[in-house]
Design a protein around this motif. Structure first.
Motif, mmCIF file in Angstrom:
data_model
loop_
_atom_site.group_PDB
_atom_site.id
_atom_site.type_symbol
_atom_site.label_atom_id
_atom_site.label_comp_id
_atom_site.label_asym_id
_atom_site.label_seq_id
_atom_site.Cartn_x
_atom_site.Cartn_y
_atom_site.Cartn_z
ATOM 1 N N GLY A 1 0.846 -1.190 0.000
ATOM 2 C CA GLY A 1 0.000 0.000 0.000
ATOM 3 C C GLY A 1 0.878 1.235 0.000
ATOM 4 N N VAL A 2 1.127 1.770 1.177
ATOM 5 C CA VAL A 2 2.089 2.876 1.307
ATOM 6 C C VAL A 2 3.450 2.269 1.633
ATOM 7 C CG1 VAL A 2 2.728 4.971 2.552
ATOM 8 C CG2 VAL A 2 0.310 4.474 2.101
ATOM 9 N N LYS A 3 4.416 2.546 0.777
ATOM 10 C CA LYS A 3 5.762 2.005 0.980
ATOM 11 C C LYS A 3 6.687 3.147 1.395
ATOM 12 C CE LYS A 3 9.311 -0.963 -1.070
ATOM 13 N NZ LYS A 3 9.254 -1.897 0.093
ATOM 14 N N TYR A 4 7.065 3.132 2.681
ATOM 15 C CA TYR A 4 7.900 4.199 3.220
ATOM 16 C C TYR A 4 9.391 3.934 3.004
ATOM 17 C CZ TYR A 4 3.748 5.851 5.752
ATOM 18 O OH TYR A 4 2.506 6.338 6.082
ATOM 19 N N GLY A 5 9.798 2.678 3.098
ATOM 20 C CA GLY A 5 11.218 2.367 3.034
ATOM 21 C C GLY A 5 11.462 1.058 2.318
ATOM 22 N N PHE A 6 12.741 0.713 2.211
ATOM 23 C CA PHE A 6 13.167 -0.454 1.448
ATOM 24 C C PHE A 6 13.981 -1.379 2.351
ATOM 25 C CE2 PHE A 6 12.548 3.211 -1.160
ATOM 26 C CZ PHE A 6 11.771 2.737 -2.216
ATOM 27 N N ASP A 7 13.651 -2.651 2.307
ATOM 28 C CA ASP A 7 14.254 -3.642 3.191
ATOM 29 C C ASP A 7 15.599 -4.094 2.644
ATOM 30 O OD1 ASP A 7 14.884 -5.672 4.904
ATOM 31 O OD2 ASP A 7 13.040 -6.831 4.582
ATOM 32 N N THR A 8 16.678 -3.697 3.303
ATOM 33 C CA THR A 8 18.018 -4.019 2.808
ATOM 34 C C THR A 8 18.385 -5.479 3.026
ATOM 35 O OG1 THR A 8 19.014 -3.285 4.897
ATOM 36 C CG2 THR A 8 18.866 -1.676 3.112
#
Length: 210
Positions: A169-176
């Motif tokens: 839905g809302v993607k705030y960040g990226f999973d490293t």
């Protein structure tokens, strides 16, 4: 042979660069502005700042060895591809007391690439939490003041991301910790924001020349 190299440089490379930026714009349009007025990094004993830079912002926490794999994923998948762009930087916010661990990590990253745009800043717990909370995400820091997620902050200190992500839905960040997230989503979003500023610069330059 020399003629071939000249032809590639003059004609092929501009097309490659155009496609590089255009692919991101075509796929997703403009990155959503999720949070305005992200706090500036005013507690660091350095000249690192968010304003006027496109920033990948991260929080590795006090257990640096546990986040080493995350840093290497980010370095290989994102930094090595985009680090050469002007006004682009990485900022990792660290708890005070991790300076030696950070030096060790930088030395290891430096064996793989130029780490001049990897910036590490050190703060107290309340300072780190204050900066993280200003992002206004649905994520949280762990007990070590770390998170596997990194965030894209634009030159106006606005958190950029996706408001219609097919998975979140809302993607705030990226999973490293997820190579797929870096390859399939973050890479495209970095392309988009770099293209935005590149297009804005060309527009401003054209207007001044009128």
């Amino acid at each position: 042979m020399k003629k071939t190299i000249v032809l590639v440089t003059l004609f092929i490379m501009p097309i490659v660069v155009y496609l590089f930026f255009a692919s991101g714009i075509t796929n997703f349009g403009k990155l959503a502005m999720l949070t305005h007025d992200v706090s500036e990094i005013d507690f660091a004993d350095s000249n690192v700042a968010l304003a006027d830079k496109i920033t990948v912002l991260g929080f590795l926490g006090s257990d640096v060895s546990n986040k080493k794999g995350n840093a290497f994923n980010l370095n290989q998948k994102i930094y090595k591809r985009f680090g050469q762009f002007k006004d682009f930087q990485f900022v990792m916010v660290m708890p005070k007391g991790t300076e030696q661990s950070v030096d060790d990590l930088k030395a290891q990253l430096g064996q793989l690439s130029d780490v001049s745009k990897w910036n590490f800043v050190f703060g107290e717990e309340d300072q780190i939490k204050g900066l993280f909370n200003s992002l206004g995400t649905n994520l949280s820091l762990d007990a070590n003041l770390g998170t596997p997620y990194v965030f894209i902050i634009d030159k106006e200190r606005i958190l950029r991301g996706r408001d219609d992500d097919e998975d979140e839905g809302v993607k705030y960040g990226f999973d490293t910790s997820s190579v797929a997230d870096l390859n399939n989503k973050m890479e495209d979003d970095i392309k988009i924001i770099l293209a935005e500023y590149r297009m804005a610069l060309k527009k401003n330059t054209a207007q001044r020349e009128k």
